[in-house]
Design an enzyme around this catalytic site. Structure first.
Site, PDB file in Angstrom:
ATOM      1  N   GLY A 127      22.874  54.900  32.047  1.00  0.00           N
ATOM      2  CA  GLY A 127      22.631  53.845  31.077  1.00  0.00           C
ATOM      3  C   GLY A 127      23.492  53.963  29.842  1.00  0.00           C
ATOM      4  O   GLY A 127      23.910  52.966  29.254  1.00  0.00           O
ATOM      5  N   GLU A 181      53.704  30.971  31.911  1.00  0.00           N
ATOM      6  CA  GLU A 181      53.333  29.694  31.310  1.00  0.00           C
ATOM      7  C   GLU A 181      51.978  29.257  31.856  1.00  0.00           C
ATOM      8  O   GLU A 181      51.487  29.828  32.841  1.00  0.00           O
ATOM      9  CB  GLU A 181      54.400  28.640  31.613  1.00  0.00           C
ATOM     10  N   SER A 223      52.266  33.814  38.504  1.00  0.00           N
ATOM     11  CA  SER A 223      52.958  34.538  39.563  1.00  0.00           C
ATOM     12  C   SER A 223      54.183  33.769  40.045  1.00  0.00           C
ATOM     13  O   SER A 223      55.191  34.369  40.431  1.00  0.00           O
ATOM     14  CB  SER A 223      52.007  34.789  40.744  1.00  0.00           C
ATOM     15  N   GLN A 281      25.659  68.295  43.717  1.00  0.00           N
ATOM     16  CA  GLN A 281      26.805  68.141  44.612  1.00  0.00           C
ATOM     17  C   GLN A 281      27.295  66.697  44.663  1.00  0.00           C
ATOM     18  O   GLN A 281      28.504  66.436  44.730  1.00  0.00           O
ATOM     19  CB  GLN A 281      26.444  68.611  46.018  1.00  0.00           C
ATOM     20  N   GLU A 336      51.891  41.832  34.517  1.00  0.00           N
ATOM     21  CA  GLU A 336      53.180  42.215  35.113  1.00  0.00           C
ATOM     22  C   GLU A 336      53.153  42.098  36.638  1.00  0.00           C
ATOM     23  O   GLU A 336      53.757  42.903  37.354  1.00  0.00           O
ATOM     24  CB  GLU A 336      53.627  43.596  34.643  1.00  0.00           C
ATOM     25  N   ALA A 364      52.656  28.441  35.351  1.00  0.00           N
ATOM     26  CA  ALA A 364      53.657  29.281  36.015  1.00  0.00           C
ATOM     27  C   ALA A 364      53.354  30.733  35.694  1.00  0.00           C
ATOM     28  O   ALA A 364      53.867  31.294  34.730  1.00  0.00           O
ATOM     29  CB  ALA A 364      55.070  28.910  35.555  1.00  0.00           C
TER      30      ALA A 364
END
Length: 384
Positions: free
Chosen positions: A344, A130, A135, A282, A367, A133
């Site tokens: 780029g 929400e 976590s 490398q 989640e 609300a």
């Protein structure tokens, strides 16, 4: 001697991977850039997944589904995410929305709502968060009040994936404000229920082809038989659901990272600077090695967590959180490095890696943020 076959995917799971990849390369990946650019739900990708039974593979066979186990479902989501992160939320959110029914729903609810999801007639979303609300889900204010043979819902849910596209919604609401987490119950709400409406689509950094909206409930009357489980058990069901579905977010993150690494490898082998392929330097090889190492570690942790999800192991809470946290952090690093490898060009929309980097970010947030995942893991570790 130990059975070393345990470290190798079963042949049928590799067959599933090959089948999903074939469908996604041909019919999902071509829609990914357009879905990102337009912000429109990728209907063509949904149709492709539905026609192949990959839109909701987790639905049990007794409800008309493919009956895929947790590992096979993770592989499906991984492979779809490799092609298009937005499209991977089709099987992922169908699992998220229906898992409360699978875990706690009555047989009549399962027959009524899992069957159309299995056939592809409907999708299912999950309404927990929400505006105030996130976590702290226990602080939700959406209310359900008993009125005869109905529950009357009022409130708002935010950050709801595939809202407006899904026909069905698992909605968590307070039925007893004095009981805190034990005063939250779960309900099935239909898009067509009077009083259900949706906010404007959020303008997001990534996963733009998957609509995210607020869902509003204005005196929505829900029959008693649409409560999922017993009254007051909704919060426990929500947390059990996330234990299972965090594995799917880990799989999504692995797939996004694999897509970025695959493209970057091809690019550096073709791109020439200073008279030789960029892949021959490398410093570039070290970057690729780190990307591959992190990706494979994330994949293996995800598959272990999927196995624990399938078995319902006692330590699933820890492994689900660990897989989601590690895989999403790895995906963010790998996609960022993929952009760097393209230089780029990686920063432009002419190439897919910048989209993959933007898509990867949400896997660290939804989640349960990765900060919350670390709290979950620590608490599990400190238990006797």
């Amino acid at each position: 001697m130990p059975d070393f076959d345990v470290y190798q995917l079963p042949e049928d799971h590799e067959t599933i991977r090959a089948a999903v990849r074939e469908v996604c390369d041909a019919r999902v990946a071509p829609n990914a850039a357009e879905a990102d650019e337009s912000g429109e739900f990728p209907k063509a990708s949904y149709d492709a997944l539905r026609s192949s039974d990959f839109h909701a593979p987790h639905i049990p066979v007794e409800y008309g589904g493919a009956g895929a186990d947790a590992l096979a479902t993770a592989i499906v989501i991984e492979e779809v995410a490799r092609a298009c992160a937005s499209s991977s939320l089709i099987p992922a959110v169908n699992k998220l929305g229906t898992m409360p029914l699978i875990l706690a729903g009555s047989e009549s609810l399962k027959q009524r709502y899992l069957t159309p999801v299995a056939s592809g007639e409907a999708m299912f979303s999950y309404c927990l968060s929400e505006p105030e609300a996130g976590s702290d889900a226990v602080s939700m204010t959406t209310r359900a009040v008993r009125d005869g043979d109905y529950w009357v819902l009022n409130g708002v849910k935010r950050w709801i994936t595939n809202a407006g596209v899904s026909e069905y919604y698992t909605v968590f609401a307070v039925t007893d404000p004095a009981a805190r987490s034990r005063g939250i119950s779960a309900f099935v709400v239909e898009k067509s229920d009077e009083g259900v409406s949706f906010g404007a689509p959020e303008k997001k950094l990534g996963i733009k082809g998957s609509p995210t909206r607020e869902v509003y409930f204005d005196n929505v009357r829900i029959p008693l038989d649409r409560m999922i489980g017993d009254e007051g058990t909704g919060f426990a069901t929500a947390m059990k659901t996330l234990d299972h579905t965090r594995v799917t977010i880990a799989a999504q993150a692995v797939g996004i990272a694999q897509g970025a690494l695959d493209f970057a490898k091809g690019y550096v082998k073709e791109r020439k600077q200073f008279g030789k392929a960029v892949a021959d330097f490398q410093g570039i090889q070290f970057m690729l090695a780190d990307m591959g190492m992190k990706l494979e570690a994330a994949r293996q942790l995800t598959y272990v967590a999927a196995g624990k999800s399938e078995r319902g192991d006692a330590d699933l809470t820890y492994f689900g959180a660990a897989a989601k946290c590690f895989a999403s952090d790895a995906a963010m690093e790998i996609t960022t490095d993929a952009v760097q490898l393209l230089g780029g060009y990686g920063y432009t929309r002419d190439y897919p890696v910048e989209r993959m980097m933007r898509d990867a970010k949400i896997t660290q947030i939804y989640e349960g943020t990765n900060q919350v995942q670390r709290v979950v893991m620590a608490r599990q570790m400190l238990k006797d």
